[in-house]
Write a protein that holds these residues in place. Sequence first.
Motif, PDB file in Angstrom:
ATOM      1  N   ALA A 310       6.393  11.020  16.018  1.00 29.76           N
ATOM      2  CA  ALA A 310       6.605  10.498  17.405  1.00 29.76           C
ATOM      3  C   ALA A 310       5.417   9.692  17.973  1.00 29.76           C
ATOM      4  O   ALA A 310       5.588   8.693  18.772  1.00 29.76           O
ATOM      5  CB  ALA A 310       6.899  11.768  18.433  1.00 29.76           C
ATOM      6  N   VAL A 311       4.064  10.027  17.569  1.00 27.57           N
ATOM      7  CA  VAL A 311       3.009   9.376  18.030  1.00 27.57           C
ATOM      8  C   VAL A 311       2.637   7.891  17.267  1.00 27.57           C
ATOM      9  O   VAL A 311       2.431   7.119  18.084  1.00 27.57           O
ATOM     10  CB  VAL A 311       1.489   9.987  17.611  1.00 27.57           C
ATOM     11  CG1 VAL A 311       0.335   9.437  18.053  1.00 27.57           C
ATOM     12  CG2 VAL A 311       1.824  11.638  18.595  1.00 27.57           C
ATOM     13  N   THR A 312       2.749   7.803  16.021  1.00 28.29           N
ATOM     14  CA  THR A 312       2.461   6.845  15.336  1.00 28.29           C
ATOM     15  C   THR A 312       3.309   6.204  14.342  1.00 28.29           C
ATOM     16  O   THR A 312       3.314   5.067  14.034  1.00 28.29           O
ATOM     17  CB  THR A 312       1.246   7.056  14.398  1.00 28.29           C
ATOM     18  OG1 THR A 312       1.733   8.151  13.417  1.00 28.29           O
ATOM     19  CG2 THR A 312      -0.012   7.578  15.099  1.00 28.29           C
ATOM     20  N   GLY A 313       4.677   6.749  14.303  1.00 30.91           N
ATOM     21  CA  GLY A 313       5.592   6.363  13.173  1.00 30.91           C
ATOM     22  C   GLY A 313       5.233   6.940  11.920  1.00 30.91           C
ATOM     23  O   GLY A 313       6.207   6.702  10.929  1.00 30.91           O
ATOM     24  N   GLN A 314       3.994   7.728  11.587  1.00 33.18           N
ATOM     25  CA  GLN A 314       3.891   8.096  10.228  1.00 33.18           C
ATOM     26  C   GLN A 314       4.631   9.344   9.993  1.00 33.18           C
ATOM     27  O   GLN A 314       5.054  10.058  11.185  1.00 33.18           O
ATOM     28  CB  GLN A 314       2.488   8.320  10.038  1.00 33.18           C
ATOM     29  CG  GLN A 314       1.454   7.189  10.386  1.00 33.18           C
ATOM     30  CD  GLN A 314       0.062   7.439  10.175  1.00 33.18           C
ATOM     31  OE1 GLN A 314      -0.319   8.867  10.006  1.00 33.18           O
ATOM     32  NE2 GLN A 314      -1.008   6.599  10.244  1.00 33.18           N
ATOM     33  N   GLU A 315       4.847   9.487   8.681  1.00 30.58           N
ATOM     34  CA  GLU A 315       5.867  10.831   8.318  1.00 30.58           C
ATOM     35  C   GLU A 315       4.993  11.816   7.716  1.00 30.58           C
ATOM     36  O   GLU A 315       5.360  12.866   7.310  1.00 30.58           O
ATOM     37  CB  GLU A 315       7.203  10.279   7.449  1.00 30.58           C
ATOM     38  CG  GLU A 315       7.741   9.417   8.376  1.00 30.58           C
ATOM     39  CD  GLU A 315       9.336   9.140   7.474  1.00 30.58           C
ATOM     40  OE1 GLU A 315       9.486   9.960   6.649  1.00 30.58           O
ATOM     41  OE2 GLU A 315      10.011   8.435   8.077  1.00 30.58           O
ATOM     42  N   ARG A 316       3.554  11.560   7.523  1.00 29.85           N
ATOM     43  CA  ARG A 316       3.034  12.503   6.863  1.00 29.85           C
ATOM     44  C   ARG A 316       1.542  12.648   7.444  1.00 29.85           C
ATOM     45  O   ARG A 316       1.229  11.963   8.277  1.00 29.85           O
ATOM     46  CB  ARG A 316       2.373  11.807   5.554  1.00 29.85           C
ATOM     47  CG  ARG A 316       3.580  11.304   4.305  1.00 29.85           C
ATOM     48  CD  ARG A 316       2.862  10.977   3.270  1.00 29.85           C
ATOM     49  NE  ARG A 316       2.132  12.039   2.462  1.00 29.85           N
ATOM     50  CZ  ARG A 316       1.370  11.631   1.289  1.00 29.85           C
ATOM     51  NH1 ARG A 316       1.490  10.514   0.832  1.00 29.85           N
ATOM     52  NH2 ARG A 316       0.959  12.763   0.682  1.00 29.85           N
ATOM     53  N   TYR A 317       1.425  14.195   7.690  1.00 27.52           N
ATOM     54  CA  TYR A 317       0.163  14.643   8.053  1.00 27.52           C
ATOM     55  C   TYR A 317      -1.000  14.481   7.321  1.00 27.52           C
ATOM     56  O   TYR A 317      -0.914  14.001   6.125  1.00 27.52           O
ATOM     57  CB  TYR A 317       0.321  15.840   8.521  1.00 27.52           C
ATOM     58  CG  TYR A 317       0.321  17.040   7.246  1.00 27.52           C
ATOM     59  CD1 TYR A 317      -0.897  17.552   7.057  1.00 27.52           C
ATOM     60  CD2 TYR A 317       1.395  17.258   6.836  1.00 27.52           C
ATOM     61  CE1 TYR A 317      -0.867  18.461   5.884  1.00 27.52           C
ATOM     62  CE2 TYR A 317       1.292  18.106   5.660  1.00 27.52           C
ATOM     63  CZ  TYR A 317       0.393  18.611   5.108  1.00 27.52           C
ATOM     64  OH  TYR A 317       0.246  19.565   4.202  1.00 27.52           O
ATOM     65  N   PRO A 318      -2.199  14.157   7.931  1.00 31.08           N
ATOM     66  CA  PRO A 318      -3.365  14.084   7.203  1.00 31.08           C
ATOM     67  C   PRO A 318      -3.548  14.900   6.072  1.00 31.08           C
ATOM     68  O   PRO A 318      -3.302  16.349   6.222  1.00 31.08           O
ATOM     69  CB  PRO A 318      -4.337  14.138   8.209  1.00 31.08           C
ATOM     70  CG  PRO A 318      -3.871  13.872   9.278  1.00 31.08           C
ATOM     71  CD  PRO A 318      -2.572  14.591   9.193  1.00 31.08           C
TER      72      PRO A 318
END
Length: 318
Positions: A310-318
């Motif tokens: 939702a924040v960045t469009g990324q699908e993986r957490y760090p």
Amino acid sequence: MTLDLLRRGLKMSHLRLLSELSNQSRLTDAAIALGMTQPAASRLIAEIERITEAEVYVRSGRGIELTDVGRKLAERCVRILQEFADAGRDIEEHKSGQSGHVTIGSVTGPAIEYVLPALRHIRLSYPDISISVEVGPSNTLAPMLEDGRLDFSFSRVPAELDPSLFEEKPLLREPALMVGRIGHPLTRSQFPLEFEAFLGFDWVLPPVGSPIRATAEQALRDKGLALPSRVLTTSSFLFTLASVQQTNAVAPVARSVANSFATRPDGSPGTVTILECSVSLSVQTYSFLMRKGQVLTPAAQIVAREVLRAVTGQERYP
């Protein structure tokens, strides 16, 4: 030469006692909390001091106080025991599939703009995951994250804490707007307002040192203006909102928060007015934070992935 504490006999009972002593000022109270006798706790302390070759506490008044060695060891014991607790959650969640409990921390802006919409999706797609959200300032959330009460947070590392305690993924700067009550006298002026126009009114601000207060104060300095002379200080967003709604006070708040309360879902006016200003306010970047070395549980991984999407469009957490 590094002490090998495990080979020297450090046990789980030692870890539990040291962890408890980080919250207790009396050995007797720590013993009671762990369901053991005071003599048994004293024996464990003696064993710890033999193993570490150092004093771990000193007597202080009617209680005890951890030494520097004892405090550092206790802090690590707290984190180690939290990892064991997380491992237990891992096992239970793997047994039951995509289920479990996740506790998120967030400062107000991203909580409203990103966490809340992501949770709506999670509730539909992963109904067996229960979620708690703690919304507050970063200096409240960071200690909760450090001692394991939060799985992760969307916040900032406070200046008084060691950044090496956390794994940090910087995300976004947080735009801010000035707000006042519906019908505020400033609404009769032409927008955008000059920043000095707000100085004729009371301000509602979070405590000194908080990011949004620091941003507003720096913007005033940059314009060569004095800081507000009449300030109500509160860490409560609800009290800020109530103060703005019921008086002529103004307040800088995150843009997402201002938009949420200025307009209702049906498009009708909300409970505050955005007072458009000629100065752009932007609070320092907030981050995705975890404890250093932490491994998220499967359920926490799912929730982190969805909120980060939702924040960045990324699908993986760090």
